[in-house]
Scaffold this motif. Structure first.
Motif, PDB file in Angstrom:
ATOM      1  N   UNK A   1       0.842  -1.191   0.000  1.00 21.93           N
ATOM      2  CA  UNK A   1       0.000   0.000   0.000  1.00 21.93           C
ATOM      3  C   UNK A   1       0.880   1.244   0.000  1.00 21.93           C
ATOM      4  N   UNK A   2       0.311   2.387  -0.448  1.00 21.73           N
ATOM      5  CA  UNK A   2       1.091   3.614  -0.402  1.00 21.73           C
ATOM      6  C   UNK A   2       0.828   4.330   0.921  1.00 21.73           C
TER       7      UNK A   2
ATOM      8  N   UNK B   1       7.347  -1.438  -5.678  1.00 26.33           N
ATOM      9  CA  UNK B   1       7.404  -0.118  -6.320  1.00 26.33           C
ATOM     10  C   UNK B   1       7.651   1.006  -5.309  1.00 26.33           C
ATOM     11  N   UNK B   2       8.153   2.099  -5.824  1.00 23.13           N
ATOM     12  CA  UNK B   2       8.467   3.260  -4.992  1.00 23.13           C
ATOM     13  C   UNK B   2       7.222   3.762  -4.266  1.00 23.13           C
ATOM     14  N   UNK B   3       7.416   4.157  -2.997  1.00 22.99           N
ATOM     15  CA  UNK B   3       6.388   4.753  -2.130  1.00 22.99           C
ATOM     16  C   UNK B   3       5.336   3.758  -1.667  1.00 22.99           C
TER      17      UNK B   3
ATOM     18  N   UNK C   1      11.838   2.811  -1.615  1.00 19.08           N
ATOM     19  CA  UNK C   1      12.397   3.848  -2.485  1.00 19.08           C
ATOM     20  C   UNK C   1      12.432   3.388  -3.936  1.00 19.08           C
ATOM     21  N   UNK C   2      11.912   2.190  -4.172  1.00 19.45           N
ATOM     22  CA  UNK C   2      12.018   1.627  -5.512  1.00 19.45           C
ATOM     23  C   UNK C   2      13.408   1.042  -5.708  1.00 19.45           C
ATOM     24  N   UNK C   3      13.693   0.591  -6.898  1.00 16.50           N
ATOM     25  CA  UNK C   3      15.021   0.032  -7.164  1.00 16.50           C
ATOM     26  C   UNK C   3      16.105   1.078  -6.918  1.00 16.50           C
ATOM     27  N   UNK C   4      17.203   0.664  -6.299  1.00  6.70           N
ATOM     28  CA  UNK C   4      18.305   1.587  -6.034  1.00  6.70           C
ATOM     29  C   UNK C   4      19.037   1.873  -7.341  1.00  6.70           C
TER      30      UNK C   4
END
Length: 600
Positions: A348-349, A376-378, A403-406
């Motif tokens: 969830x965001x 996914x980010x956030x 933060x999503x993929x670094x």
């Protein structure tokens, strides 16, 4: 086209697949154990039956077979080949020696909770490979799950993608009729296109069955069963199997939501949540589910006459019961009552987590975000307490957002000093390879370019090649011999070189005004703006003509030829004495000039 009917055992398909044994036979297809005579291996050949050919979309079948053949995953039955045999489409698949999940359920009815979670995780891993390739299975059920000889490790194989369709394409076989009623997603019943969330729903129903031994909706009429998926929410599996942990039960209901948007978006998201759930069975007394709480009606009997001792005893008894009840209630509240199971916040965001927390009466704290290759980010990456773990009512759940993929952007390093560039790349641990080459644009030691180029995003520790300038490329002096002076000067300027000292010298071979030689010589290395000295020809050296009048003509000729002149003679008499010469004695003329002698 013509079609073959009946059992094809013994047939040779495509000149290589010998059908040896009928494994399964359905309304639309038959599956045979076969021998690939070309590669000497056992395979499974699935043929569409004559009854299934009517209205069959061969082009779609071929397209999907080719798409599935590109899948390579230990939890997906591999597809090797496809074609048409005597009018019947067929597909050649990996042969899996073992049994189906349906056979296992028929023997055991339900699985241990840890085993059910493990098998479902492997199913989801295989489905995610298909979802990543743009495929939806559409018909997840125990009959389409193969178990390799009951072994451990990657024992699960998802089979029969024959009903799959491209996720991003138009539905070619729309409608729910090709799915199985007990496991069909509600959107398919409505005739809407299948999506990865449809497979999530069917897998949740399958997990429900593994945990409880039955499907949530069943009955003799498939149409009515399908309609129940539209009209009813899937109940908690704990209503049937109370040893199922609350967190796991909540996840099953979430993944089986009637609204596709409320489910995990695909098999991978479902798998991540499943891995985070506490799958330990809830302890039950003597292995039995607890009885439901019953309301007990009590009646107090009041004496009819004065009886002080009985009255006091009754008050004392009531007080003792009240104290014991209060102590029991307090103990229950401290040990159990004030706790609940932590809900799943995964995937969830932030805004939905905050709204969910307000609605359900607990606090949420956001810890430092962390990188993730899969979430996914956030969106929520982890939570503490974990899904299904104990938490006080109104307690705090600590959440880490993804933060999503670094990824790091390759900086613009052109023109930067080599050491400074390496320090910049070291900030994200890049594996740097330095290459060197000449450059007319950048000075020695400055960065010319990087690969990947500036602006590209790379993982930490990515391999990056840095091209460093060795300065201007070395020049080679051109061959100027034979050119006139002006031409030689233009040639040097074009090469980035300058004209140095210019001197002159006689030459018997190089025309006057042309270059005899230069320094550095042709082919020698030079730096830009280096000077090249030129020697220009003055032509042949002039020679003084001797006086040969009175000499013997032969001696005079020999003398003149030794000096480099060309001699011609003319004789009037035969005495051979020179009486005249065409060039006056003492005159200076170029070497090689012609002189006439006359003798008599």
């Amino acid at each position: 086209m013509t079609t073959t009917t009946g059992d094809l055992t013994g047939a040779l398909v495509d000149g290589r697949y010998r059908l040896q044994r009928l494994i399964a036979n359905g309304g639309m297809a038959s599956v045979y154990e076969a021998h690939d005579e070309r590669l000497d291996r056992t395979v499974a050949v699935k043929t569409i039956t004559a009854s299934g050919v009517a209205g069959f979309d061969l082009e779609a079948f071929t397209h999907e077979a080719r798409t599935i053949a590109r899948l390579s995953h230990p939890n997906v039955v591999a597809v090797f080949d496809q074609g048409v045999h005597e009018g019947l489409p067929y597909v050649v698949m990996e042969y899996v020696a073992g049994t189906t999940l349906r056979d296992l359920l028929n023997r055991r009815r339900r699985l241990r909770i840890e085993e059910a979670v493990e098998l479902c995780g492997q199913i989801l891993d295989g489905l995610q490979a298909a979802h990543d390739a743009g495929l939806v299975h559409r018909d997840i059920k125990p009959e389409n799950i193969l178990l390799k000889n009951g072994g451990r490790g990657d024992r699960v194989k998802v089979v029969d993608f024959g009903l799959a369709e491209a996720v991003h394409g138009e539905g070619r076989r729309g409608g729910p009729l090709l799915a199985t009623a007990a496991y069909v997603a509600p959107e398919l019943v409505r005739g809407r296109p299948a999506s990865p969330a449809s497979d999530v729903y069917s897998t949740a129903i399958l997990l429900y069955e593994l945990l409880t031994g039955e499907v949530p909706f069943d009955g003799p009429d498939p149409g009515q069963v399908a309609q129940r998926h539209l009209a009813e929410d899937v109940p908690s599996p704990r209503l049937i199997a109370q040893d199922v942990p609350e967190g796991l039960a909540q996840l099953v209901m979430l993944a089986a939501s009637r609204d596709p948007a409320a489910r995990p978006v695909d098999a991978g998201a479902f798998a991540r949540r499943l891995n985070a759930v506490d799958a330990r069975p809830v302890a039950m007394a003597a292995g039995q589910p607890p009885r439901p709480t019953r309301a007990v009606q009590t009646t107090m009997v009041v004496p009819q006459g004065p009886n002080r001792r009985s009255w006091k005893a009754l008050v004392t008894l009531i007080a003792i019961v009240a104290v014991l009840a209060a102590v029991a209630l307090a103990g229950w509240w401290i040990g159990v009552g004030r706790y609940t199971s932590a809900p799943s916040l995964l995937d969830q965001d932030k805004s939905s987590v905050v709204a969910f927390a307000e609605e359900h009466g607990f606090e949420v704290e956001f810890a430092d975000s962390a990188y993730s290759e899969s979430v996914p980010k956030d969106q929520v990456l982890t939570q503490d307490p974990g899904v299904g773990e104990r938490i006080r009512s109104g307690g705090t759940i600590t959440v880490v957002l993804s933060l999503g993929p670094e990824r790091y952007e390759v900086p613009e390093l052109a023109g930067v000093d080599e050491d400074e560039a390496l320090a910049a790349l070291d900030e994200f641990g890049a594996e740097v390879t330095v290459e060197r080459d000449y450059s007319t644009e950048y000075g020695k030691g400055e960065v010319v370019s990087t690969s990947p180029p500036a602006g590209d995003e790379v993982k930490p520790g990515a391999a990056i090649t840095v091209l460093v300038s060795e300065g201007p490329p070395p020049l080679t002096v051109p061959d100027l011999v034979g050119m006139d002076e002006d031409e030689a000067e233009e040639k040097l300027e074009a090469e980035g070189l300058d004209v140095g000292d210019v001197s002159e010298r006689y030459s018997d071979t190089i025309p006057e005004g042309a270059v005899i030689e230069h320094s550095p010589a042709a082919g020698d290395p030079a730096a830009p703006e280096d000077e090249v000295d030129l020697v220009i020809s003055e032509g042949p050296q002039p020679i003084e003509v001797p006086d040969v009048v009175g000499m013997n003509v032969d001696d005079a000729k020999a003398l003149l030829e030794d000096l480099g002149f060309k001699v011609k003679t003319g004789q009037i008499w035969f005495t051979g004495t020179v009486f005249d010469q065409s060039k006056d004695p003492g005159e200076e003329i170029p070497k090689g000039s012609e002189i006439w002698l006359w003798a008599r």
